[in-house]
Scaffold this motif. Structure first.
Motif, PDB file in Angstrom:
ATOM      1  N   THR A 100       0.542  -0.968  -0.102  1.00 37.47           N
ATOM      2  CA  THR A 100       0.075  -0.205   0.129  1.00 37.47           C
ATOM      3  C   THR A 100       1.439   1.253   0.262  1.00 37.47           C
ATOM      4  O   THR A 100       0.431   2.421  -0.574  1.00 37.47           O
ATOM      5  N   ARG A 123       0.734   4.269  -3.288  1.00 36.81           N
ATOM      6  CA  ARG A 123       0.404   5.658  -2.742  1.00 36.81           C
ATOM      7  C   ARG A 123       1.859   6.660  -2.919  1.00 36.81           C
ATOM      8  O   ARG A 123       1.537   7.771  -3.765  1.00 36.81           O
ATOM      9  N   ASP A 137       1.188   9.083  -5.873  1.00 35.55           N
ATOM     10  CA  ASP A 137       1.488  10.786  -5.804  1.00 35.55           C
ATOM     11  C   ASP A 137       2.226  11.034  -7.135  1.00 35.55           C
ATOM     12  O   ASP A 137       2.403  12.173  -6.649  1.00 35.55           O
ATOM     13  N   GLU A 194      -6.794   6.420  -5.417  1.00 35.45           N
ATOM     14  CA  GLU A 194      -6.858   6.584  -4.209  1.00 35.45           C
ATOM     15  C   GLU A 194      -6.733   5.201  -4.083  1.00 35.45           C
ATOM     16  O   GLU A 194      -7.130   4.843  -4.025  1.00 35.45           O
TER      17      GLU A 194
END
Length: 246
Positions: free
Chosen positions: A97, A101, A105, A118
């Motif tokens: 995870t 992310r 980003d 998301e």
């Protein structure tokens, strides 16, 4: 003819792929529930899994990726999603995870094409975003699950799709045969029961199957579609599509 010079990023990509392969092996040793692959999906497999995104045209899409791992398919999705799309990425492994992310980003798609992405740390059968999806791409290791869990996951996928929406997922070639020959009897029976559950969904909803040899191991990619009008469950079994064996 394409005369472009080779990208100078190839060595960096090779290093990233090697690091991700090692990560998969390490995480699989820790927990087969969240990591069932021995290597990240190849580019060929990622492209085949995400092809439904390309066939939807230029309209904004709502897409769910389940079992994203280190992000091989996530990168393909971000590169192919039309402007204004929304991507939910669900991954149960906390170490994956964090990687996902960082990937989201730093990927240019959210800025250039206003794609909203998301990352959710959760099991997909427990995910509740309040959205339905045009496309779901699954990287979950279904053959590692119990038959009841596979049924819950597949039913959840169909519930999360818009009518007419598409689910793609993959299954490694030859896993049933290998487990029949090498695994303990209880494990072989569990795998056969999982095949029966998945086969029932394939018979009712499958619209295509492709074989991707440029992957480790080679894999079948299945495409299932939720009907625009739900039909009653058949009163007798439908014939199994060719190659349904996993």
């Amino acid at each position: 003819m394409d005369h472009r010079t080779p990208s100078p990023q190839i060595p960096r990509n090779a290093a990233r792929q090697a690091a991700e392969s090692w990560t998969f092996l390490r995480e699989a040793a820790r927990d087969l529930r969240t990591t069932g692959a021995v290597a990240p999906s190849s580019r060929a497999l990622a492209r085949t899994l995400t092809d439904p995104v390309a066939t939807c045209g230029s309209r904004p899409l709502s897409v769910l990726e389940a079992g994203a791992g280190t992000g091989a398919v996530t990168r393909a999705l971000l590169s192919r999603l039309p402007r204004g799309s929304h991507l939910d990425v669900v991954e149960a492994n906390p170490r994956f995870t964090e990687r996902l992310r960082r990937l989201v980003d730093h990927h240019p798609a959210p800025v250039v094409r206003h794609v909203r992405a998301e990352v959710h740390q959760a099991y997909v059968e427990e995910l509740d975003t309040g959205r339905r999806y045009d496309v779901i791409v699954s990287g979950l290791p279904l053959t590692n699950f119990t038959p009841d869990l596979v049924d819950r996951v597949m039913a959840r996928y169909l519930d999360l799709l818009h009518p007419g929406g598409t689910l793609t997922y993959f299954a490694y070639l030859g896993t049933r045969r290998a487990r029949t020959l090498l695994a303990p009897r209880d494990e072989a029976r569990r795998h056969a029961a999982v095949d029966q559950v998945v086969g029932a969904y394939q018979r009712r909803y499958a619209t295509g199957r492709w074989t991707v040899f440029a992957n480790l191991p080679p894999a079948h990619v299945w495409e299932l579609r939720r009907p625009t009008v739900e039909a009653a469950a058949p009163s007798h079994p439908l014939p199994l599509l060719p190659g349904a064996e996993q």
